[in-house]
Design a protein around this motif. Structure first.
Motif, PDB file in Angstrom:
ATOM      1  N   GLU A 267       0.834  -1.198   0.000  1.00 61.57           N
ATOM      2  CA  GLU A 267       0.000   0.000   0.000  1.00 61.57           C
ATOM      3  C   GLU A 267       0.872   1.252   0.000  1.00 61.57           C
ATOM      4  O   GLU A 267       0.609   2.210  -0.718  1.00 61.57           O
TER       5      GLU A 267
ATOM      6  N   ASP B  40       2.267   1.491  -3.381  1.00 64.12           N
ATOM      7  CA  ASP B  40       1.225   1.955  -4.302  1.00 64.12           C
ATOM      8  C   ASP B  40       1.002   3.452  -4.159  1.00 64.12           C
ATOM      9  O   ASP B  40       0.854   4.163  -5.156  1.00 64.12           O
ATOM     10  N   LYS B  41       0.987   3.926  -2.902  1.00 58.17           N
ATOM     11  CA  LYS B  41       0.808   5.369  -2.683  1.00 58.17           C
ATOM     12  C   LYS B  41       1.983   6.139  -3.279  1.00 58.17           C
ATOM     13  O   LYS B  41       1.797   7.158  -3.940  1.00 58.17           O
TER      14      LYS B  41
ATOM     15  N   GLU C 163       1.728   6.129  -6.985  1.00 59.72           N
ATOM     16  CA  GLU C 163       0.695   7.084  -7.436  1.00 59.72           C
ATOM     17  C   GLU C 163       1.220   8.521  -7.366  1.00 59.72           C
ATOM     18  O   GLU C 163       0.994   9.323  -8.269  1.00 59.72           O
ATOM     19  N   GLU C 164       1.951   8.829  -6.288  1.00 60.66           N
ATOM     20  CA  GLU C 164       2.547  10.167  -6.168  1.00 60.66           C
ATOM     21  C   GLU C 164       3.555  10.410  -7.291  1.00 60.66           C
ATOM     22  O   GLU C 164       3.572  11.475  -7.903  1.00 60.66           O
TER      23      GLU C 164
ATOM     24  N   ARG D  33       3.587   8.950 -10.201  1.00 59.87           N
ATOM     25  CA  ARG D  33       2.850   9.061 -11.454  1.00 59.87           C
ATOM     26  C   ARG D  33       2.248  10.460 -11.602  1.00 59.87           C
ATOM     27  O   ARG D  33       2.305  11.058 -12.675  1.00 59.87           O
ATOM     28  N   GLN D  34       1.706  10.994 -10.508  1.00 58.06           N
ATOM     29  CA  GLN D  34       1.144  12.346 -10.557  1.00 58.06           C
ATOM     30  C   GLN D  34       2.238  13.371 -10.821  1.00 58.06           C
ATOM     31  O   GLN D  34       2.053  14.306 -11.600  1.00 58.06           O
TER      32      GLN D  34
END
Length: 178
Positions: free
Chosen positions: A70, A73-74, A77-78, A80-81
């Motif tokens: 997790e 994944d976070k 995601e950060e 990717r952003q």
């Protein structure tokens, strides 16, 4: 559920080692069989508790791994952003460069147009000026020659003589001297 299943398997296997209950004959369980079964059941319960503890440990490890995933994944995601934001910034920079390039091209076209207009105007002015000056020079030269030169006197003499001679008058008219 596992416990009951394993207990049943152990009991059936133990029963298979001693005289089975369904075998022919009046004999049943003996006290030794009963004690063996109790010990076996106690051992089996201990084993089951140990297995449960191990499974709980494995579950805790999996939960820890899930938490790590997790977190990953976070973080992913950060990232990717952030990457999307950087791509957007790069796209904006390209748009700015394109606009600047377009402005430069427009400016170059304006400069080329101004230069072409100035060149055409300069050539036109030079042509007009030369034509005008040459025409004036020719007119002035002819007028001067006619006024001051012996040629003017000759033309005047021919004009006087053309009054009496029609053939000479027609020749002078053909050459615009009469």
């Amino acid at each position: 559920m596992y416990r009951r299943f394993l207990t049943a398997i152990v009991i059936l296997s133990v029963m298979g080692l001693s005289d089975p209950v369904w075998s022919a004959g009046p004999s049943g369980f003996t006290q030794a069989d009963r004690e063996r079964l109790i010990r076996l059941e106690a051992t089996l319960e201990t084993f089951m508790k140990a297995v449960d503890k191990r499974f709980e440990g494995v579950d805790k490890r999996f939960e820890g791994i899930d938490k790590r995933f997790e977190g990953i994944d976070k973080r992913f995601e950060e990232l990717r952003q952030d990457m999307n934001k950087r791509f957007e910034q790069v796209d904006k920079r390209f748009e700015q460069v394109d606009k600047r390039f377009e402005q430069m091209m427009n400016f170059m076209w304006i400069l080329a147009s101004i230069f072409a207009a100035m060149t055409v105007a300069n050539i036109g002015f030079a042509y007009w000026d030369r034509r005008t000056i040459i025409r004036k020079a020719v007119d002035e030269s002819v007028a001067r020659i006619e006024r001051k030169g012996s040629l003017a006197q000759l033309i005047n003499a021919l004009r006087d003589h053309a009054k009496d001679d029609p053939k000479l008058a027609s020749i002078l008219r053909n050459h615009n001297l009469l």
